[in-house]
Design a protein around this motif. Structure first.
Motif, PDB file in Angstrom:
ATOM      1  N   ASN A  57     -27.717  14.861  14.138  1.00 24.33           N
ATOM      2  CA  ASN A  57     -26.945  14.897  12.907  1.00 24.33           C
ATOM      3  C   ASN A  57     -27.412  13.771  11.983  1.00 24.33           C
ATOM      4  N   LEU A  58     -28.741  13.778  11.727  1.00 23.79           N
ATOM      5  CA  LEU A  58     -29.388  12.673  11.022  1.00 23.79           C
ATOM      6  C   LEU A  58     -28.847  12.447   9.613  1.00 23.79           C
ATOM      7  N   VAL A  59     -28.645  13.529   8.874  1.00 22.45           N
ATOM      8  CA  VAL A  59     -28.181  13.401   7.486  1.00 22.45           C
ATOM      9  C   VAL A  59     -26.810  12.728   7.421  1.00 22.45           C
ATOM     10  N   ALA A  60     -25.908  13.151   8.320  1.00 23.56           N
ATOM     11  CA  ALA A  60     -24.576  12.544   8.363  1.00 23.56           C
ATOM     12  C   ALA A  60     -24.671  11.068   8.728  1.00 23.56           C
ATOM     13  N   GLY A  61     -25.581  10.734   9.639  1.00 19.31           N
ATOM     14  CA  GLY A  61     -25.775   9.342  10.048  1.00 19.31           C
ATOM     15  C   GLY A  61     -26.224   8.466   8.895  1.00 19.31           C
ATOM     16  N   ILE A  62     -27.197   8.980   8.117  1.00 19.27           N
ATOM     17  CA  ILE A  62     -27.697   8.225   6.960  1.00 19.27           C
ATOM     18  C   ILE A  62     -26.587   8.035   5.934  1.00 19.27           C
ATOM     19  N   LEU A  63     -25.881   9.127   5.627  1.00 23.61           N
ATOM     20  CA  LEU A  63     -24.837   9.062   4.594  1.00 23.61           C
ATOM     21  C   LEU A  63     -23.687   8.147   4.989  1.00 23.61           C
ATOM     22  N   LEU A  64     -23.205   8.293   6.229  1.00 23.90           N
ATOM     23  CA  LEU A  64     -22.080   7.466   6.680  1.00 23.90           C
ATOM     24  C   LEU A  64     -22.468   5.994   6.740  1.00 23.90           C
ATOM     25  N   GLY A  65     -23.686   5.722   7.243  1.00 28.51           N
ATOM     26  CA  GLY A  65     -24.150   4.339   7.319  1.00 28.51           C
ATOM     27  C   GLY A  65     -24.318   3.724   5.950  1.00 28.51           C
ATOM     28  N   TYR A  66     -24.788   4.523   5.001  1.00 29.35           N
ATOM     29  CA  TYR A  66     -25.044   4.044   3.642  1.00 29.35           C
ATOM     30  C   TYR A  66     -23.746   3.798   2.884  1.00 29.35           C
ATOM     31  N   VAL A  67     -22.806   4.729   3.022  1.00 27.82           N
ATOM     32  CA  VAL A  67     -21.559   4.640   2.257  1.00 27.82           C
ATOM     33  C   VAL A  67     -20.560   3.686   2.927  1.00 27.82           C
ATOM     34  N   LEU A  68     -20.414   3.805   4.253  1.00 28.81           N
ATOM     35  CA  LEU A  68     -19.346   3.073   4.943  1.00 28.81           C
ATOM     36  C   LEU A  68     -19.813   1.859   5.748  1.00 28.81           C
ATOM     37  N   GLY A  69     -21.117   1.754   6.008  1.00 35.97           N
ATOM     38  CA  GLY A  69     -21.614   0.614   6.788  1.00 35.97           C
ATOM     39  C   GLY A  69     -21.086   0.639   8.212  1.00 35.97           C
ATOM     40  N   PRO A  70     -20.465  -0.491   8.667  1.00 33.19           N
ATOM     41  CA  PRO A  70     -19.965  -0.574  10.047  1.00 33.19           C
ATOM     42  C   PRO A  70     -18.955   0.524  10.393  1.00 33.19           C
ATOM     43  N   VAL A  71     -18.118   0.907   9.435  1.00 37.61           N
ATOM     44  CA  VAL A  71     -17.125   1.965   9.668  1.00 37.61           C
ATOM     45  C   VAL A  71     -17.841   3.295   9.900  1.00 37.61           C
ATOM     46  N   GLY A  72     -18.918   3.496   9.166  1.00 32.92           N
ATOM     47  CA  GLY A  72     -19.713   4.709   9.335  1.00 32.92           C
ATOM     48  C   GLY A  72     -20.321   4.804  10.716  1.00 32.92           C
ATOM     49  N   VAL A  73     -20.746   3.642  11.260  1.00 33.26           N
ATOM     50  CA  VAL A  73     -21.302   3.598  12.608  1.00 33.26           C
ATOM     51  C   VAL A  73     -20.251   4.056  13.619  1.00 33.26           C
ATOM     52  N   ILE A  74     -19.027   3.568  13.450  1.00 27.67           N
ATOM     53  CA  ILE A  74     -17.935   3.945  14.358  1.00 27.67           C
ATOM     54  C   ILE A  74     -17.656   5.442  14.235  1.00 27.67           C
ATOM     55  N   CYS A  75     -17.633   5.947  13.005  1.00 29.69           N
ATOM     56  CA  CYS A  75     -17.415   7.385  12.782  1.00 29.69           C
ATOM     57  C   CYS A  75     -18.510   8.195  13.465  1.00 29.69           C
ATOM     58  N   MET A  76     -19.751   7.761  13.323  1.00 31.29           N
ATOM     59  CA  MET A  76     -20.868   8.477  13.928  1.00 31.29           C
ATOM     60  C   MET A  76     -20.784   8.422  15.447  1.00 31.29           C
ATOM     61  N   TYR A  77     -20.356   7.266  15.952  1.00 34.10           N
ATOM     62  CA  TYR A  77     -20.276   7.074  17.400  1.00 34.10           C
ATOM     63  C   TYR A  77     -19.286   8.053  18.019  1.00 34.10           C
ATOM     64  N   PHE A  78     -18.196   8.310  17.335  1.00 31.18           N
ATOM     65  CA  PHE A  78     -17.174   9.203  17.879  1.00 31.18           C
ATOM     66  C   PHE A  78     -17.330  10.650  17.411  1.00 31.18           C
ATOM     67  N   SER A  79     -18.340  10.898  16.598  1.00 27.37           N
ATOM     68  CA  SER A  79     -18.549  12.268  16.125  1.00 27.37           C
ATOM     69  C   SER A  79     -19.097  13.151  17.235  1.00 27.37           C
ATOM     70  N   LYS A  80     -19.024  14.458  16.988  1.00 28.34           N
ATOM     71  CA  LYS A  80     -19.438  15.418  17.988  1.00 28.34           C
ATOM     72  C   LYS A  80     -20.964  15.367  18.175  1.00 28.34           C
ATOM     73  N   ASP A  81     -21.378  15.348  19.430  1.00 31.92           N
ATOM     74  CA  ASP A  81     -22.795  15.350  19.772  1.00 31.92           C
ATOM     75  C   ASP A  81     -23.314  16.789  19.754  1.00 31.92           C
ATOM     76  N   ARG A  82     -24.253  17.041  18.860  1.00 36.01           N
ATOM     77  CA  ARG A  82     -24.756  18.407  18.727  1.00 36.01           C
ATOM     78  C   ARG A  82     -26.043  18.639  19.526  1.00 36.01           C
ATOM     79  N   LYS A  83     -26.550  17.599  20.149  1.00 39.18           N
ATOM     80  CA  LYS A  83     -27.822  17.703  20.861  1.00 39.18           C
ATOM     81  C   LYS A  83     -27.641  17.708  22.377  1.00 39.18           C
ATOM     82  N   HIS A  84     -26.497  17.208  22.826  1.00 37.53           N
ATOM     83  CA  HIS A  84     -26.262  17.092  24.252  1.00 37.53           C
ATOM     84  C   HIS A  84     -24.973  17.786  24.669  1.00 37.53           C
TER      85      HIS A  84
END
Ligand SMILES: [Zn+2]
Length: 79
Positions: A24-51
């Motif tokens: 989910n690369l695009v979401a990772g870039i956007l969340l990290g860019y807009v939210l910074g550390p909060v985006g990392v936490i959001c990405m960490y708990f987001s649904k894993d689409r590869k595993h």
């Protein structure tokens, strides 16, 4: 100033990396860019689409794998 820039860049890259790992690369870039550390936490708990989790041994395996590399049981993909 430089510290905060490095701090922000670190979380941006971390979020991008988690996004990449989860397919989910695009979401990772956007969340990290807009939210910074909060985006990392959001990405960490987001649904894993590869595993997915192996039904038998509960280890994380690739979503398209037919057999679990850990316990060699056949996998049935349930979306
Ligand atoms: Zn297994």
């Amino acid at each position: 100033m430089l510290f905060w820039l490095g701090f922000y860049l670190f979380f941006f890259l971390l979020s991008t990396y988690i996004g990449y790992q989860k397919g989910n690369l695009v979401a990772g870039i956007l969340l990290g860019y807009v939210l910074g550390p909060v985006g990392v936490i959001c990405m960490y708990f987001s649904k894993d689409r590869k595993h997915m989790i192996c039904q038998h041994c509960h280890s994380s395996i690739h979503i398209q794998s037919y057999f679990c590399p850990q316990c060699k049981t056949k996998q049935l993909y349930v979306a």
